[in-house]
Design an enzyme around this catalytic site. Structure first.
Site, PDB file in Angstrom:
ATOM      1  N   VAL A 238       3.966  -0.371   4.382  1.00 28.23           N
ATOM      2  CA  VAL A 238       2.310  -0.784   4.767  1.00 28.23           C
ATOM      3  C   VAL A 238       2.066  -1.711   3.764  1.00 28.23           C
ATOM      4  O   VAL A 238       2.034  -1.398   2.489  1.00 28.23           O
ATOM      5  CB  VAL A 238       1.589   0.647   4.714  1.00 28.23           C
ATOM      6  CG1 VAL A 238       0.161   0.150   5.310  1.00 28.23           C
ATOM      7  CG2 VAL A 238       2.255   1.755   5.497  1.00 28.23           C
TER       8      VAL A 238
ATOM      9  N   ASP B 237      -0.442  15.780  12.697  1.00 26.67           N
ATOM     10  CA  ASP B 237       0.020  15.543  11.235  1.00 26.67           C
ATOM     11  C   ASP B 237      -1.140  15.494  10.480  1.00 26.67           C
ATOM     12  O   ASP B 237      -1.286  14.365   9.457  1.00 26.67           O
ATOM     13  CB  ASP B 237       0.957  14.237  11.059  1.00 26.67           C
ATOM     14  CG  ASP B 237       1.801  14.378   9.741  1.00 26.67           C
ATOM     15  OD1 ASP B 237       1.865  15.343   9.158  1.00 26.67           O
ATOM     16  OD2 ASP B 237       2.122  13.226   9.469  1.00 26.67           O
TER      17      ASP B 237
ATOM     18  N   GLY C 264       7.630   4.513   3.459  1.00 26.58           N
ATOM     19  CA  GLY C 264       8.097   5.884   3.853  1.00 26.58           C
ATOM     20  C   GLY C 264       9.298   5.674   4.500  1.00 26.58           C
ATOM     21  O   GLY C 264       9.993   4.612   4.724  1.00 26.58           O
ATOM     22  N   GLY C 265       9.636   6.772   5.582  1.00 25.61           N
ATOM     23  CA  GLY C 265      10.969   6.796   6.060  1.00 25.61           C
ATOM     24  C   GLY C 265      10.675   5.787   7.473  1.00 25.61           C
ATOM     25  O   GLY C 265      12.002   5.227   7.616  1.00 25.61           O
ATOM     26  N   MET C 266       9.693   5.500   8.042  1.00 25.75           N
ATOM     27  CA  MET C 266       9.813   4.722   9.186  1.00 25.75           C
ATOM     28  C   MET C 266       9.297   3.014   8.661  1.00 25.75           C
ATOM     29  O   MET C 266      10.010   2.264   9.221  1.00 25.75           O
ATOM     30  CB  MET C 266       8.493   5.118   9.968  1.00 25.75           C
ATOM     31  CG  MET C 266       8.593   6.620  10.547  1.00 25.75           C
ATOM     32  SD  MET C 266       7.317   6.712  11.473  1.00 25.75           S
ATOM     33  CE  MET C 266       6.895   5.553  12.614  1.00 25.75           C
ATOM     34  N   GLY C 267       8.791   2.776   7.571  1.00 27.85           N
ATOM     35  CA  GLY C 267       8.477   1.430   7.409  1.00 27.85           C
ATOM     36  C   GLY C 267       7.693   1.242   5.999  1.00 27.85           C
ATOM     37  O   GLY C 267       7.531   2.426   5.038  1.00 27.85           O
TER      38      GLY C 267
ATOM     39  N   LEU D 238       0.609  -1.161   0.014  1.00 28.47           N
ATOM     40  CA  LEU D 238       0.028   0.135  -0.158  1.00 28.47           C
ATOM     41  C   LEU D 238       0.796   1.231   0.131  1.00 28.47           C
ATOM     42  O   LEU D 238       0.431   2.231  -0.265  1.00 28.47           O
ATOM     43  CB  LEU D 238      -0.823  -0.065   1.132  1.00 28.47           C
ATOM     44  CG  LEU D 238      -1.881  -1.091   1.188  1.00 28.47           C
ATOM     45  CD1 LEU D 238      -2.681  -1.089   2.520  1.00 28.47           C
ATOM     46  CD2 LEU D 238      -2.940  -1.175  -0.024  1.00 28.47           C
ATOM     47  N   GLY D 239       2.300   1.267   0.466  1.00 25.87           N
ATOM     48  CA  GLY D 239       2.837   2.518   0.443  1.00 25.87           C
ATOM     49  C   GLY D 239       4.232   1.961   1.231  1.00 25.87           C
ATOM     50  O   GLY D 239       4.411   1.065   1.979  1.00 25.87           O
TER      51      GLY D 239
ATOM     52  N   LYS E 144       1.031  -2.074   9.009  1.00 25.93           N
ATOM     53  CA  LYS E 144       2.313  -1.173   8.737  1.00 25.93           C
ATOM     54  C   LYS E 144       3.296  -1.655   9.635  1.00 25.93           C
ATOM     55  O   LYS E 144       3.420  -2.270  10.844  1.00 25.93           O
ATOM     56  CB  LYS E 144       1.709   0.023   9.672  1.00 25.93           C
ATOM     57  CG  LYS E 144       2.945   1.235   9.853  1.00 25.93           C
ATOM     58  CD  LYS E 144       2.099   2.343  10.466  1.00 25.93           C
ATOM     59  CE  LYS E 144       3.334   3.518  10.618  1.00 25.93           C
ATOM     60  NZ  LYS E 144       2.706   4.691  11.331  1.00 25.93           N
TER      61      LYS E 144
END
Length: 541
Positions: free
Chosen positions: A29, A138, A24-27, A21-22, A43
């Site tokens: 999904v 956020d 980013g910087g943290m991990g 699904l996507g 996630k």
């Protein structure tokens, strides 16, 4: 949504992974599924971050923040990794809908009716966030999902408790540039007014296609953008005249000069709930249908994990379910499906309630009825937001494993009868994010039948304090699976117990029940308990 890549694990935490699904910087999904076919947004956290003790604490706080915020406009935490796991992960409901940022980028700004409805819905969500004692920090177009029934506010990844500034490091910019408040841009501790500022910036984006501090197509360096947020006035050209002044007040530089979410909602006019689906552009409805169909195909083509049935264990003493709502994650879920026409013989059924045994770390979703001018009435029922998709297999989600024996397809005579229970209701609720109610009674009647048959009816009665309105629902129950002392039921119809009620009851609820004792039923982990519902159902007839 994209296919899994070579090297992606087939499962995490016992949940089958289906797609990406996507990231980013943290991990990353993933779209995942439970053994019974319920879709999840799972996630994960990069392993190097998981090894950092400070990050592990932050991730644990994220889970707690997600799980404290429970409302019709957020998604709920379903499961998460044990402390010390690598990688760490968090699974929430999955909503098959585009984000506001994605939609505006592809199709342009919303019409004024859709914009006003979006404002009302998101302000109600913000009120629920505030009532839970949490600051989102956020709010941005990518964290607003345009669901068919309502928008969802997701990803509380950097949310913090309102009165716990210890975990927001002074001097650190927390939020998304272009939508964060001036106090966030300068690294100060941001509280509830920061969310009002960010929500106003998101509404400007929905109305114009840009941040209030950016020109069309402009991409300034971060320092220049932060300077504008702190010192420049917002650009509100293109915002409908009736909202321009109100959003300008929300974008005030000083937090104390901004109105509260309640005051903004009063300024927008009207109440959340009931209007959203009627103002959606046809293209958005078509996009939601396409995503739902795609999700259905993926789930239908997938298989649950093959997991052995656990060895019989002594049944633990029941524990009352805590009322926590919803939870949220970056890519939520709740795939609304059109409710079937209720059969004349069945007036539908609502909340089954009992105890959630399962792993102690899992916190169940507890939907509540939301009332008041700023809130959406939600029926008092136990809710699983995805209709049954077929598929067997036993698993940690509490679904039963079908047997090859013909007798496994019929409901055991020991289940037949009437089961009742009474809970305390929610006398201490705020009356906004959750209805304030009195005693919560549930009656379930089960009859003999086989898989695929309508075998029962569930009726809930719960009255709202003050108005006396009955917020209960009635559902017709279809037997989906049965194995030994465990059975899975699907609610094929659902409507208010009070024929004069005007709210809608959730459809497609799924219940996994265990006959813990000859005269007591309990709800397994693939279900949830409505706030204030009884903790157990006992045989009454």
């Amino acid at each position: 949504m994209e296919s899994l890549r070579p090297g992606d694990p087939p499962e995490i935490g016992g949940y089958r992974l289906l797609a990406r699904l996507g990231e980013g910087g943290m991990g990353e999904v993933f779209l995942a599924r439970t053994a019974s076919g319920r879709p999840l947004a799972l996630k994960t956290v990069h392993r190097e971050l998981s090894r950092d003790p400070d990050f592990a604490d932050r991730f644990a706080r994220e889970i707690r923040a997600n799980d404290r915020v429970r409302s019709p406009w957020t998604v709920s935490v379903v499961d998460f990794s044990a402390p010390g796991s690598s990688p760490q992960w968090l699974a929430t409901e999955y909503v098959a809908a585009p984000s506001l940022g994605e939609w505006v980028h592809r199709h342009g700004p919303l019409t004024e009716p859709a914009l006003r409805s979006l404002a009302r819905e998101l302000l109600a969500a913000l009120m629920a966030v505030r009532a839970a004692g949490v600051v989102h920090r956020d709010i941005k177009p990518g964290n607003v999902l345009l669901g068919r029934e309502r928008p969802f506010l997701i990803d509380f990844g950097i949310a913090r408790a309102v009165h716990d500034p210890r975990h927001t490091r002074t001097g650190a910019v927390i939020g998304t540039p272009g939508f964060l408040a001036p106090e966030q841009a300068t690294g100060a501790v941001a509280e509830a007014p920061a969310d009002v500022f960010s929500l106003a910036a998101v509404l400007v984006h929905a109305a114009t296609g840009r941040s209030p501090f950016l020109a069309d197509g402009e991409e300034p360096a971060l320092p220049a953008l932060l300077y504008r947020i702190v010192h420049d006035e917002p650009a509100l050209g293109g915002v409908p005249e009736g909202l321009r002044s109100l959003l300008g007040e929300c974008l005030a530089k000083e937090p104390q000069e901004r109105p509260t979410a309640d005051e903004v909602l009063a300024g927008v006019g009207g109440a959340a709930g009931g209007e959203w689906s009627g103002v959606l552009p046809p293209a958005l409805i078509a996009e939601a249908s396409r995503r739902e169909a795609e999700l259905g195909r993926i789930l239908a083509a997938s298989e649950p994990l093959a997991m052995p049935m656990p060895m019989p264990m002594p049944m633990p003493m029941p524990m009352p379910v805590a009322v926590p709502v919803p939870v949220a994650v970056p890519v939520p879920v709740s795939v609304p499906m059109p409710p079937p026409a209720p059969p004349a013989a069945f007036a539908a059924t609502p909340p089954l309630s009992s105890v959630l045994p399962a792993r102690p770390r899992r916190v169940p979703w507890v939907p509540g009825a939301a009332v008041g001018a700023a809130a959406l009435v939600v029926a008092a029922t136990l809710v699983i937001k995805m209709p049954w998709s077929g598929g067997g297999g036993g698993g940690r989600d509490g679904s039963a494993t079908p047997s090859a024996s013909p007798s496994a397809s019929a409901l055991s005579p020991s289940w037949v009868g009437t089961w009742t229970g009474t809970g305390p209701g929610t006398p201490d609720a705020d009356g906004v994010s959750r209805a304030r109610t009195g005693e919560f009674s549930v009656t379930v009647t089960l009859n003999a039948g086989s898989v695929g048959d309508l075998v029962g009816r569930q009726v809930s009665e719960v009255k709202e304090t003050g108005t006396g309105r009955n917020l209960g629902c009635t559902e017709a129950l279809e037997l989906r699976q049965t194995s030994g002392d465990r059975a899975v039921f699907g609610a094929v119809t659902s409507h208010p117990t009070d024929p004069a009620a005007t709210f809608d009851c959730p459809s497609g609820n799924l219940y996994v029940l265990t006959l813990a004792e000859p005269d007591r039923l309990k709800l397994e982990v693939e279900g949830a308990q409505s706030a204030g519902a009884p903790e157990a159902l006992t045989r009454s007839g």
